[in-house]
Design an enzyme around this catalytic site. Structure first.
Site, mmCIF file in Angstrom:
data_model
loop_
_atom_site.group_PDB
_atom_site.id
_atom_site.type_symbol
_atom_site.label_atom_id
_atom_site.label_comp_id
_atom_site.label_asym_id
_atom_site.label_seq_id
_atom_site.Cartn_x
_atom_site.Cartn_y
_atom_site.Cartn_z
ATOM 1 N N HIS A 10 -13.233 22.345 -6.273
ATOM 2 C CA HIS A 10 -12.191 22.669 -5.296
ATOM 3 C C HIS A 10 -12.780 22.855 -3.899
ATOM 4 O O HIS A 10 -13.533 23.794 -3.654
ATOM 5 C CB HIS A 10 -11.489 23.958 -5.743
ATOM 6 C CG HIS A 10 -10.380 24.396 -4.863
ATOM 7 N ND1 HIS A 10 -10.348 25.644 -4.280
ATOM 8 C CD2 HIS A 10 -9.248 23.761 -4.467
ATOM 9 C CE1 HIS A 10 -9.246 25.770 -3.569
ATOM 10 N NE2 HIS A 10 -8.562 24.641 -3.671
ATOM 11 N N ARG A 11 -12.476 21.920 -3.004
ATOM 12 C CA ARG A 11 -13.063 21.886 -1.659
ATOM 13 C C ARG A 11 -14.590 21.830 -1.744
ATOM 14 O O ARG A 11 -15.301 22.389 -0.912
ATOM 15 C CB ARG A 11 -12.612 23.082 -0.817
ATOM 16 C CG ARG A 11 -11.094 23.255 -0.754
ATOM 17 C CD ARG A 11 -10.671 24.483 0.022
ATOM 18 N NE ARG A 11 -9.290 24.840 -0.311
ATOM 19 C CZ ARG A 11 -8.686 25.965 0.058
ATOM 20 N NH1 ARG A 11 -9.335 26.839 0.811
ATOM 21 N NH2 ARG A 11 -7.445 26.212 -0.293
ATOM 22 N N GLU A 37 -12.226 17.902 -4.829
ATOM 23 C CA GLU A 37 -10.932 17.997 -4.155
ATOM 24 C C GLU A 37 -11.218 18.365 -2.717
ATOM 25 O O GLU A 37 -12.090 19.195 -2.443
ATOM 26 C CB GLU A 37 -10.068 19.061 -4.835
ATOM 27 C CG GLU A 37 -8.655 19.190 -4.281
ATOM 28 C CD GLU A 37 -8.538 20.208 -3.144
ATOM 29 O OE1 GLU A 37 -7.453 20.278 -2.529
ATOM 30 O OE2 GLU A 37 -9.519 20.919 -2.852
ATOM 31 N N ASP A 39 -9.387 18.367 1.611
ATOM 32 C CA ASP A 39 -8.160 18.361 2.411
ATOM 33 C C ASP A 39 -8.383 17.600 3.712
ATOM 34 O O ASP A 39 -9.457 17.707 4.314
ATOM 35 C CB ASP A 39 -7.751 19.794 2.751
ATOM 36 C CG ASP A 39 -7.754 20.697 1.533
ATOM 37 O OD1 ASP A 39 -6.749 20.692 0.822
ATOM 38 O OD2 ASP A 39 -8.766 21.391 1.292
ATOM 39 N N HIS A 52 -9.184 22.416 5.508
ATOM 40 C CA HIS A 52 -7.988 22.888 4.816
ATOM 41 C C HIS A 52 -6.915 23.416 5.754
ATOM 42 O O HIS A 52 -5.753 23.029 5.663
ATOM 43 C CB HIS A 52 -8.352 23.978 3.803
ATOM 44 C CG HIS A 52 -7.166 24.549 3.090
ATOM 45 N ND1 HIS A 52 -6.448 25.631 3.577
ATOM 46 C CD2 HIS A 52 -6.543 24.172 1.941
ATOM 47 C CE1 HIS A 52 -5.454 25.898 2.768
ATOM 48 N NE2 HIS A 52 -5.482 25.030 1.753
ATOM 49 N N GLU A 114 -6.288 15.645 -0.566
ATOM 50 C CA GLU A 114 -5.000 16.278 -0.314
ATOM 51 C C GLU A 114 -4.618 16.076 1.148
ATOM 52 O O GLU A 114 -5.353 16.480 2.050
ATOM 53 C CB GLU A 114 -5.026 17.774 -0.630
ATOM 54 C CG GLU A 114 -3.681 18.433 -0.337
ATOM 55 C CD GLU A 114 -3.633 19.930 -0.585
ATOM 56 O OE1 GLU A 114 -2.708 20.586 -0.045
ATOM 57 O OE2 GLU A 114 -4.503 20.448 -1.306
ATOM 58 N N LYS A 116 -2.817 17.197 4.177
ATOM 59 C CA LYS A 116 -2.255 18.476 4.646
ATOM 60 C C LYS A 116 -1.200 18.204 5.714
ATOM 61 O O LYS A 116 -1.365 18.538 6.890
ATOM 62 C CB LYS A 116 -3.372 19.374 5.186
ATOM 63 C CG LYS A 116 -4.418 19.753 4.161
ATOM 64 C CD LYS A 116 -3.850 20.625 3.048
ATOM 65 C CE LYS A 116 -3.453 21.989 3.570
ATOM 66 N NZ LYS A 116 -3.010 22.881 2.479
ATOM 67 N N ASP A 234 -13.433 26.472 -8.104
ATOM 68 C CA ASP A 234 -14.448 26.755 -7.079
ATOM 69 C C ASP A 234 -15.845 26.783 -7.687
ATOM 70 O O ASP A 234 -16.836 26.733 -6.961
ATOM 71 C CB ASP A 234 -14.187 28.118 -6.423
ATOM 72 C CG ASP A 234 -12.855 28.203 -5.703
ATOM 73 O OD1 ASP A 234 -12.336 27.160 -5.282
ATOM 74 O OD2 ASP A 234 -12.322 29.325 -5.565
#
Length: 246
Positions: A10-11, A37, A39, A52, A114, A116, A234
């Site tokens: 995640h990120r 993942e 953003d 993000h 993703e 945004k 994470d």
């Protein structure tokens, strides 16, 4: 024979590195996460950057909206010291930089991008992201997700071969109608949705479910019977070290 459930960082490995930085993404590849993942948003001069928040306040030493900076300004901010001083040289990366790096890896790392664009409208964000994916021939390794239904519909119209995923919070009762109308190929959701009756119906219709953000084995164990296709975390190493097989 069981197959390994996928684990997305995640990120990047954001529990141990500053989120959405090359350091966090390299850490994900080091532990052989199945995917990362990240953003994306647009700069004032139309560059696709990986961050993000709509503002740079939380994750850099600057203040202001991403959309109000040109790339040459944005790249100079420190995007690592907020997490730990040892990451002071980390900066906001371009999506182009991340995708180019992905092509150098010795395994096919998946990239969940993703968009945004559910708060700020970024004209042509979809076209620019698709162009970069095409440029690096990563169509089979990319998943495009968003909370913005119109954006996902636009992506599907531009290129229906790219996997799209609808991001949701809670347990929307009309979800099947929504995803069929967009249309999308997967759903990214919270654990509560995956465990719900509606979540099970979605899976029965053939929509893979990826759950965010699961960071402990106790959280994960509650999902074992939910048959989700991926976990977004994470701390991917926690799960990869345990060599979880379904």
């Amino acid at each position: 024979m069981g197959e390994t459930r996928q684990f997305f960082a995640h990120r990047g490995v954001s529990g141990e590195y500053p989120e959405n930085t090359m350091a966090a993404f390299r850490a994900a590849a080091k532990v052989k996460a199945h995917g990362v993942e990240l953003d994306v948003q647009l700069t004032k001069d139309g560059e696709v950057v990986v961050i993000h928040d709509e503002t740079i306040d939380r994750t850099t030493n600057g203040i202001g909206y991403v959309k109000d900076f040109v790339w040459n300004q944005l790249k100079r901010f420190d995007a690592g010291s907020w997490f730990h001083p040892k990451f002071s040289r980390e900066s906001i990366p371009l999506l182009e930089e991340v995708l180019q790096w992905v092509t150098t890896l010795n395994y096919p790392l998946l990239v969940n991008v993703e968009l945004k664009n559910d708060i700020i409208d970024y004209p042509e964000l979809e076209e620019k992201v698709l162009h970069l994916i095409d440029m690096f021939h990563l169509q089979s390794q990319c998943i495009l997700s968003s909370f913005n239904k119109a954006s996902l519909k636009k992506i599907n119209e531009l290129n229906d071969s790219i996997e799209t995923a609808y991001l949701i919070e809670g347990i929307p009762v009309d979800i099947l109608k929504v995803v069929e109308n967009i249309p999308v190929k997967a759903i990214h959701c919270e654990a509560s949705f995956a465990q719900s009756i509606i979540g099970k119906k979605v899976q029965e219709r053939g929509y893979p479910i990826r759950v965010f953000t699961i960071n402990t084995m106790s959280e994960y164990n509650k999902l074992i019977k939910s048959n989700v296709s991926a976990i977004i975390t994470d701390y991917p190493e926690i799960f990869l070290e345990n060599k979880i097989i379904e």
